[in-house]
Design a protein around this motif. Structure first.
Motif, PDB file in Angstrom:
ATOM      1  N   MET A  29       0.788  -1.080   0.022  1.00 19.06           N
ATOM      2  CA  MET A  29       0.074   0.105  -0.210  1.00 19.06           C
ATOM      3  C   MET A  29       0.992   1.221  -0.018  1.00 19.06           C
ATOM      4  SD  MET A  29      -3.052  -0.971   0.009  1.00 19.06           S
ATOM      5  CE  MET A  29      -3.920   0.587   0.442  1.00 19.06           C
ATOM      6  N   PRO A  30       1.374   1.672  -1.144  1.00 19.51           N
ATOM      7  CA  PRO A  30       2.186   2.829  -1.155  1.00 19.51           C
ATOM      8  C   PRO A  30       1.709   4.020  -0.948  1.00 19.51           C
ATOM      9  CG  PRO A  30       1.444   2.119  -3.378  1.00 19.51           C
ATOM     10  CD  PRO A  30       0.913   1.169  -2.468  1.00 19.51           C
ATOM     11  N   LEU A  31       2.176   4.979  -0.680  1.00 23.43           N
ATOM     12  CA  LEU A  31       1.884   6.408  -0.202  1.00 23.43           C
ATOM     13  C   LEU A  31       1.586   7.056  -1.527  1.00 23.43           C
ATOM     14  CD1 LEU A  31       4.282   8.384  -0.980  1.00 23.43           C
ATOM     15  CD2 LEU A  31       5.248   8.009   1.264  1.00 23.43           C
ATOM     16  N   GLU A  32       0.516   8.146  -1.435  1.00 23.62           N
ATOM     17  CA  GLU A  32       0.195   8.923  -2.938  1.00 23.62           C
ATOM     18  C   GLU A  32       1.088  10.199  -2.904  1.00 23.62           C
ATOM     19  OE1 GLU A  32      -4.227   8.353  -3.614  1.00 23.62           O
ATOM     20  OE2 GLU A  32      -3.997   8.080  -1.486  1.00 23.62           O
ATOM     21  N   LEU A  33       1.615  10.567  -3.894  1.00 21.75           N
ATOM     22  CA  LEU A  33       2.289  11.898  -4.083  1.00 21.75           C
ATOM     23  C   LEU A  33       1.557  12.788  -5.146  1.00 21.75           C
ATOM     24  CD1 LEU A  33       5.999  11.008  -4.108  1.00 21.75           C
ATOM     25  CD2 LEU A  33       4.635  11.983  -2.115  1.00 21.75           C
ATOM     26  N   PHE A  34       0.994  13.845  -4.860  1.00 25.64           N
ATOM     27  CA  PHE A  34       0.193  14.432  -5.911  1.00 25.64           C
ATOM     28  C   PHE A  34       0.983  15.646  -6.185  1.00 25.64           C
ATOM     29  CE2 PHE A  34      -2.830  12.532  -2.886  1.00 25.64           C
ATOM     30  CZ  PHE A  34      -3.994  12.305  -3.728  1.00 25.64           C
ATOM     31  N   LEU A  35       1.297  15.425  -7.426  1.00 21.05           N
ATOM     32  CA  LEU A  35       2.547  16.245  -8.134  1.00 21.05           C
ATOM     33  C   LEU A  35       2.248  17.035  -9.431  1.00 21.05           C
ATOM     34  CD1 LEU A  35       5.549  13.875  -7.263  1.00 21.05           C
ATOM     35  CD2 LEU A  35       4.754  15.447  -5.988  1.00 21.05           C
ATOM     36  N   ASP A  36       2.791  17.872  -9.956  1.00 28.34           N
ATOM     37  CA  ASP A  36       2.858  18.642 -11.194  1.00 28.34           C
ATOM     38  C   ASP A  36       4.042  18.695 -11.505  1.00 28.34           C
ATOM     39  OD1 ASP A  36       2.691  19.840 -13.506  1.00 28.34           O
ATOM     40  OD2 ASP A  36       1.134  21.305 -13.128  1.00 28.34           O
ATOM     41  N   LEU A  37       4.894  17.954 -12.392  1.00 23.06           N
ATOM     42  CA  LEU A  37       6.286  17.919 -12.697  1.00 23.06           C
ATOM     43  C   LEU A  37       6.553  19.311 -13.312  1.00 23.06           C
ATOM     44  CD1 LEU A  37       7.091  14.276 -13.553  1.00 23.06           C
ATOM     45  CD2 LEU A  37       6.964  15.413 -11.415  1.00 23.06           C
ATOM     46  N   TYR A  38       5.679  20.141 -13.981  1.00 29.10           N
ATOM     47  CA  TYR A  38       6.106  21.534 -14.119  1.00 29.10           C
ATOM     48  C   TYR A  38       6.597  22.101 -12.991  1.00 29.10           C
ATOM     49  CZ  TYR A  38       4.066  21.590 -18.762  1.00 29.10           C
ATOM     50  OH  TYR A  38       3.968  21.353 -20.194  1.00 29.10           O
ATOM     51  N   SER A  39       6.263  21.961 -11.770  1.00 30.35           N
ATOM     52  CA  SER A  39       6.748  22.692 -10.498  1.00 30.35           C
ATOM     53  C   SER A  39       8.154  22.099 -10.005  1.00 30.35           C
ATOM     54  CB  SER A  39       5.695  22.233  -9.427  1.00 30.35           C
ATOM     55  OG  SER A  39       6.127  22.372  -7.993  1.00 30.35           O
ATOM     56  N   PHE A  73      -9.381  17.384  -5.126  1.00 28.57           N
ATOM     57  CA  PHE A  73      -7.791  17.681  -4.624  1.00 28.57           C
ATOM     58  C   PHE A  73      -7.931  18.732  -3.465  1.00 28.57           C
ATOM     59  CE2 PHE A  73      -4.030  20.413  -4.459  1.00 28.57           C
ATOM     60  CZ  PHE A  73      -3.140  19.187  -4.336  1.00 28.57           C
ATOM     61  N   LEU A  74      -8.894  19.431  -3.161  1.00 28.53           N
ATOM     62  CA  LEU A  74      -8.969  20.344  -2.043  1.00 28.53           C
ATOM     63  C   LEU A  74      -9.280  19.433  -0.768  1.00 28.53           C
ATOM     64  CD1 LEU A  74     -10.952  23.305  -3.518  1.00 28.53           C
ATOM     65  CD2 LEU A  74      -8.556  23.323  -3.165  1.00 28.53           C
ATOM     66  N   LYS A  75      -9.807  18.205  -1.048  1.00 22.26           N
ATOM     67  CA  LYS A  75      -9.728  17.329   0.188  1.00 22.26           C
ATOM     68  C   LYS A  75      -8.556  17.043   0.784  1.00 22.26           C
ATOM     69  CE  LYS A  75     -14.319  15.676  -1.316  1.00 22.26           C
ATOM     70  NZ  LYS A  75     -15.112  14.487  -1.685  1.00 22.26           N
ATOM     71  N   VAL A  76      -7.415  16.749  -0.211  1.00 21.23           N
ATOM     72  CA  VAL A  76      -6.276  16.455   0.096  1.00 21.23           C
ATOM     73  C   VAL A  76      -5.336  17.698   0.589  1.00 21.23           C
ATOM     74  CG1 VAL A  76      -3.963  15.518  -0.646  1.00 21.23           C
ATOM     75  CG2 VAL A  76      -6.129  14.715  -1.637  1.00 21.23           C
ATOM     76  N   ASN A  77      -5.375  18.700   0.013  1.00 21.43           N
ATOM     77  CA  ASN A  77      -4.828  19.973   0.470  1.00 21.43           C
ATOM     78  C   ASN A  77      -5.849  21.247   0.470  1.00 21.43           C
ATOM     79  OD1 ASN A  77      -3.249  22.172   1.362  1.00 21.43           O
ATOM     80  ND2 ASN A  77      -1.511  21.778  -0.255  1.00 21.43           N
ATOM     81  N   PRO A  78      -6.308  21.448   1.339  1.00 24.13           N
ATOM     82  CA  PRO A  78      -7.033  22.459   1.072  1.00 24.13           C
ATOM     83  C   PRO A  78      -6.846  23.846   0.781  1.00 24.13           C
ATOM     84  CG  PRO A  78      -7.481  21.487   3.357  1.00 24.13           C
ATOM     85  CD  PRO A  78      -6.334  21.045   2.930  1.00 24.13           C
ATOM     86  N   LEU A  79      -5.684  24.155   0.718  1.00 19.58           N
ATOM     87  CA  LEU A  79      -4.827  25.277   0.335  1.00 19.58           C
ATOM     88  C   LEU A  79      -4.821  25.237  -1.200  1.00 19.58           C
ATOM     89  CD1 LEU A  79      -2.046  25.799   3.040  1.00 19.58           C
ATOM     90  CD2 LEU A  79      -4.164  27.115   2.866  1.00 19.58           C
ATOM     91  N   ALA A  84       1.429  17.781  -2.580  1.00 22.55           N
ATOM     92  CA  ALA A  84       0.934  17.149  -1.442  1.00 22.55           C
ATOM     93  C   ALA A  84       0.940  15.796  -1.194  1.00 22.55           C
ATOM     94  CB  ALA A  84      -0.536  17.266  -1.503  1.00 22.55           C
ATOM     95  N   LEU A  85       0.915  15.145  -0.208  1.00 21.64           N
ATOM     96  CA  LEU A  85       1.344  13.668   0.110  1.00 21.64           C
ATOM     97  C   LEU A  85       0.086  12.943   1.208  1.00 21.64           C
ATOM     98  CD1 LEU A  85       4.196  12.023   1.852  1.00 21.64           C
ATOM     99  CD2 LEU A  85       2.204  11.954   3.015  1.00 21.64           C
ATOM    100  N   ARG A  86      -0.296  11.824   0.559  1.00 22.06           N
ATOM    101  CA  ARG A  86      -1.426  11.211   1.437  1.00 22.06           C
ATOM    102  C   ARG A  86      -0.745   9.818   1.775  1.00 22.06           C
ATOM    103  NH1 ARG A  86      -7.353  11.361  -0.566  1.00 22.06           N
ATOM    104  NH2 ARG A  86      -6.479  10.185  -2.400  1.00 22.06           N
ATOM    105  N   PHE A  90      -3.102  10.032   6.773  1.00 23.36           N
ATOM    106  CA  PHE A  90      -2.330  11.205   6.931  1.00 23.36           C
ATOM    107  C   PHE A  90      -1.961  11.904   5.708  1.00 23.36           C
ATOM    108  CE2 PHE A  90       2.347  12.912   7.295  1.00 23.36           C
ATOM    109  CZ  PHE A  90       1.989  13.464   8.422  1.00 23.36           C
ATOM    110  N   LEU A  91      -2.164  13.098   5.879  1.00 25.95           N
ATOM    111  CA  LEU A  91      -2.204  14.328   4.673  1.00 25.95           C
ATOM    112  C   LEU A  91      -1.141  15.318   5.126  1.00 25.95           C
ATOM    113  CD1 LEU A  91      -5.854  14.991   4.127  1.00 25.95           C
ATOM    114  CD2 LEU A  91      -4.505  13.339   2.987  1.00 25.95           C
TER     115      LEU A  91
END
Length: 270
Positions: A29-39, A73-79, A84-86, A90-91
């Motif tokens: 069960m790997p963690l999730e990484l929410f990414l945009d590789l332009y960043s 996505f705002l459920k993962v990071n309201p900002l 972001a990591l889940r 744990f967020l």
């Protein structure tokens, strides 16, 4: 050996659904990484996880299509920001916090975040300094040179670009003439989180034609050392998006979103 796939470009209609998950690493069960590789901070996390064999699900969030503002996505990071990591329930947000979490959870090699007190403090010092000194001005150069013309349809504002480059110059001079005059890497004698963050940040304007290394020989030599330490193939993989021209059709698919992004960019770069 686990199968490792490359990040894929997907349609905006796919949102953040399970179909967009790309698992990199081992089973379980790997963690999730929410990414945009332009960043740049997202690329730093991507490179770090790949380099250290950390299993994760790659969850693309395309800033240029407003996916960071969608309810899912705002459920993962309201900002509404990446990275972001889940990890289960744990967020976590903020690139430095995520990198430190990964070093501790997966007990990565000590060069990344040294156990010795003073060496670790040197890494911390750079990570605290770089947000305003490197990340903000380097990103603004990129936005002015690439993103603003892309979404506005107007040519690059050369006067604004020169002004933004001038704001970055003192930090480049400090790194080249002081920091790298004393050691091969920014914080210690080996590549660390400090170098990883700096490398991805400075590559951002360089990738769109503002070569930040050209006038600074020590910084250019440092770039080569960091790229060799990370692995040229991994560096190329992580920077593939930012190194290729943006599709002009992206700005035309949603004119209202493009107009909103231009407004935000002009406010930031004023």
């Amino acid at each position: 050996m686990a199968f490792i796939s490359r990040p894929q470009q997907t349609s905006p209609e796919a949102g953040l659904s399970g179909e967009r998950r790309t698992t990199l690493g081992g089973a379980g069960m790997p963690l999730e990484l929410f990414l945009d590789l332009y960043s740049p901070p997202c690329r730093a996390i991507y490179i770090f996880a790949r380099k250290n064999g950390i299993p994760f699900e790659f969850r693309p969030v395309e800033l240029g299509r407003g996916e960071h503002l969608k309810p899912e996505f705002l459920k993962v990071n309201p900002l509404g920001k990446v990275p972001a990591l889940r990890d289960g329930d744990f967020l976590l947000a903020e690139s430095v916090a995520i990198l430190l979490y990964l070093t501790r959870k997966y007990q990565t090699a000590p060069n990344w975040y040294p156990p010795e007190l003073k060496a670790r403090a040197c890494v911390d010092e750079y990570l605290a300094w770089q947000h305003a000194a490197i990340q903000l001005p380097a990103t603004n150069v990129y936005l002015c040179k690439s993103l603003l013309p892309h979404f506005s349809g107007q040519p690059v504002d050369t006067m604004r670009l020169d002004r933004l480059l001038g704001r970055l110059k003192p930090a480049l001079q400090h790194l080249d003439q002081e920091v790298l005059a004393a050691k091969p890497f920014l914080a210690t004698e080996q590549v660390s989180l400090a170098d990883l963050m700096a490398f991805t940040e400075l590559m951002q304007p360089t990738a769109v034609g503002c070569d930040l290394f050209r006038d600074w020989p020590r910084l250019a030599a440092w770039r080569a050392r960091v790229e060799a330490a990370l692995g040229p193939e991994l560096v190329q993989e992580a920077h593939k998006l930012v190194l290729q021209p943006r599709d002009p059709r992206d700005a035309q698919r949603d004119p209202q979103l493009a107009q909103e992004l231009v407004h935000r960019l002009l406010e930031r770069l004023s």
